[in-house]
Write an enzyme that holds these catalytic residues in place. Structure first.
Site, PDB file in Angstrom:
ATOM      1  N   LEU A  37       2.284  -6.559  -0.708  1.00  0.00           N
ATOM      2  CA  LEU A  37       3.486  -5.681  -1.429  1.00  0.00           C
ATOM      3  C   LEU A  37       4.330  -5.241  -0.428  1.00  0.00           C
ATOM      4  O   LEU A  37       5.519  -5.177  -0.639  1.00  0.00           O
ATOM      5  CB  LEU A  37       2.575  -4.622  -2.576  1.00  0.00           C
ATOM      6  CG  LEU A  37       1.862  -4.831  -3.561  1.00  0.00           C
ATOM      7  CD1 LEU A  37       1.050  -3.778  -4.441  1.00  0.00           C
ATOM      8  CD2 LEU A  37       2.526  -5.942  -4.564  1.00  0.00           C
ATOM      9  N   ASP A 156      12.316  10.577   3.944  1.00  0.00           N
ATOM     10  CA  ASP A 156      12.625   9.106   4.134  1.00  0.00           C
ATOM     11  C   ASP A 156      13.105   8.406   2.812  1.00  0.00           C
ATOM     12  O   ASP A 156      12.656   7.457   2.369  1.00  0.00           O
ATOM     13  CB  ASP A 156      11.271   8.586   4.713  1.00  0.00           C
ATOM     14  CG  ASP A 156      11.534   6.900   5.493  1.00  0.00           C
ATOM     15  OD1 ASP A 156      12.689   6.803   5.541  1.00  0.00           O
ATOM     16  OD2 ASP A 156      10.592   6.464   5.529  1.00  0.00           O
TER      17      ASP A 156
HETATM   18  P1  ADP Z   1       5.483   2.624   5.038  1.00  0.00           P
HETATM   19  O1  ADP Z   1       4.912   4.029   5.352  1.00  0.00           O
HETATM   20  O2  ADP Z   1       4.759   1.526   5.747  1.00  0.00           O
HETATM   21  O3  ADP Z   1       6.945   2.441   4.816  1.00  0.00           O
HETATM   22  P2  ADP Z   1       5.087   2.686   2.241  1.00  0.00           P
HETATM   23  O4  ADP Z   1       4.172   3.510   1.251  1.00  0.00           O
HETATM   24  O5  ADP Z   1       6.585   2.954   2.076  1.00  0.00           O
HETATM   25  O6  ADP Z   1       4.784   2.518   3.811  1.00  0.00           O
HETATM   26  O7  ADP Z   1       4.906   1.175   1.552  1.00  0.00           O
HETATM   27  C1  ADP Z   1       5.415  -0.140   1.996  1.00  0.00           C
HETATM   28  C2  ADP Z   1       5.854  -1.093   0.943  1.00  0.00           C
HETATM   29  O8  ADP Z   1       4.778  -1.310   0.039  1.00  0.00           O
HETATM   30  C3  ADP Z   1       6.927  -0.156  -0.080  1.00  0.00           C
HETATM   31  O9  ADP Z   1       8.300  -0.274   0.303  1.00  0.00           O
HETATM   32  C4  ADP Z   1       6.886  -0.940  -1.211  1.00  0.00           C
HETATM   33  O10 ADP Z   1       7.369  -2.315  -1.269  1.00  0.00           O
HETATM   34  C5  ADP Z   1       5.116  -1.417  -1.191  1.00  0.00           C
HETATM   35  N1  ADP Z   1       4.598  -0.360  -2.094  1.00  0.00           N
HETATM   36  C6  ADP Z   1       4.027   0.770  -1.450  1.00  0.00           C
HETATM   37  N2  ADP Z   1       3.181   1.498  -2.472  1.00  0.00           N
HETATM   38  C7  ADP Z   1       3.236   0.631  -3.528  1.00  0.00           C
HETATM   39  C8  ADP Z   1       2.998   0.996  -5.122  1.00  0.00           C
HETATM   40  N3  ADP Z   1       2.230   1.999  -5.411  1.00  0.00           N
HETATM   41  N4  ADP Z   1       3.313  -0.170  -5.865  1.00  0.00           N
HETATM   42  C9  ADP Z   1       3.802  -1.346  -5.220  1.00  0.00           C
HETATM   43  N5  ADP Z   1       4.171  -1.629  -4.171  1.00  0.00           N
HETATM   44  C10 ADP Z   1       4.108  -0.554  -3.188  1.00  0.00           C
HETATM   45 MG    MG Z   2       8.069   3.105   3.361  1.00  0.00          MG
END
Ligand code: ADP
Ligand code: MG
Length: 327
Positions: A37, A156
């Site tokens: 994802l 962020d």
């Molecule tokens: P990072 O700290 O690596 O940026 P994130 O929590 O932002 O991690 O997650 C990275 C990506 O994964 C997000 O930008 C989104 O595209 C996807 N993602 C994260 N959480 C979810 C979720 N609950 N459902 C669907 N996609 C998700």
């Molecule tokens: Mg992120």
């Protein structure tokens, strides 16, 4: 203690109430193959299905060691903030947590619509309409207002960290990624360089204290991007981007902005102000004219036309209930 290696940085929460599971993640979940994802520097997010319920979740796999440093405390803080925000429907829900030798897994509610980033950069029919942006921005502000009331700054906020419950029809927003978030209630001042260049506020670049207003700058950039598809401060390189931000070098002459409600540009301008104290707060933004539901003025006019004293909901005095009329 003096002399101790200080692992705990200012503004991190350290207490969680979620029971951390230590059995194998794959005992309880099937990982959907090939469906990554998202991916950041230290995390991979995969879609998975809980075996017991058949429900879909997003599992964020996070490395505990990053650049040779133990980052378990940062992960625990991220969990604590998600717990704190369970009361807000605008923040992603945390279902379970697993811990392995070198990783932790945050099992999150699955946001099927993906990042708003895709619609931000889309053209034509795929792109957001102004009314979509108004509705989604109201929801983002509700989430951010909740966080700020609880002394959490996200730090962020950008289109990659704002997800949708569904893409078509356009669903509701869910704020994710509290990896850079901090508590600002402590008396300790927080000054750190972080965030994503295009969305970072001037005070971060100047190493000045971080406050809830820091998020409001990012909300300003986010609004601009959602409405135009243009990143307002993006330069040819990081240096130029940072210069544009610190000089608040921004154009409101873009054709995409001219087409909008006049109050939209006023809204953005109330946020992209260099002095953090002068920026609109989340609560003020929610009251801004641009975000008021359509027809509110007509409704207000209609209410004012109603003659005073002709109130339908007059209190019923004892012994004068509706039943007597029936008799
Ligand atoms: P990072 O700290 O690596 O940026 P994130 O929590 O932002 O991690 O997650 C990275 C990506 O994964 C997000 O930008 C989104 O595209 C996807 N993602 C994260 N959480 C979810 C979720 N609950 N459902 C669907 N996609 C998700
Ligand atoms: Mg992120």
């Amino acid at each position: 203690q003096p002399g101790d290696f200080q692992q705990n940085r200012a503004g991190l929460l350290s207490d969680i109430r979620t029971a951390v599971r230590t059995e194998a993640f794959t005992d309880n979940y099937d990982i959907i193959p090939g469906k990554e994802l998202g991916r950041g520097k230290f995390a991979v997010v995969r879609k998975c299905v809980e075996k017991s319920s058949g429900r879909e979740y997003a599992a964020k796999f996070m490395r505990k060691r990053r650049k040779g440093q133990d980052c378990r405390l940062e992960i625990v803080h991220e969990i604590a903030v998600l717990e704190l925000a369970t009361a807000s429907p605008r923040v992603i829900n945390l279902h379970e947590v697993y811990e392995m030798a070198s990783e932790m897994v945050l099992v999150l509610e699955f946001a099927a619509g993906g990042e708003i980033f895709n619609q931000c950069v889309a053209e034509g029919d795929e792109a957001f309409k102004e009314d979509d942006v108004k509705r989604l921005m109201r929801q983002i502000l509700e989430g951010v207002s909740f966080l700020h009331k609880n002394s959490v700054v996200h730090l962020d906020l950008k289109p990659q960290n704002i997800l949708l419950t569904s893409a078509a029809p356009l669903g509701n927003i869910k704020i994710v990624d509290f990896g850079l978030s901090r508590m600002v209630s402590s008396s300790q001042e927080i000054r750190e360089i972080m965030g994503t260049p295009e969305y970072v506020a001037p005070e971060i670049l100047n190493y000045e204290p971080i406050t809830t207003a820091t998020d409001m700058w990012s909300i300003g950039v986010l609004s601009y991007v959602m409405l135009t598809g243009i990143s307002p401060f993006l330069g040819d390189d990081k240096q130029e981007t940072f210069l544009n931000i610190s000089q608040v070098n921004i154009s409101y002459a873009e054709e995409e902005l001219q087409r909008l409600d006049k109050s939209a540009v006023h809204f953005i301008k109330s946020l992209l102000v260099k002095e953090p104290e002068e920026r609109a707060t989340a609560e003020e933004c929610l009251k801004h004219q641009w975000l008021q539901p359509k027809g509110v003025e007509n409704n207000k006019a209609a209410l004012e036309e109603e003659p005073a004293g002709e109130c339908i909901l007059e209190p019923v005095s004892p012994g004068n209930s509706g039943h007597e009329d029936e008799a």
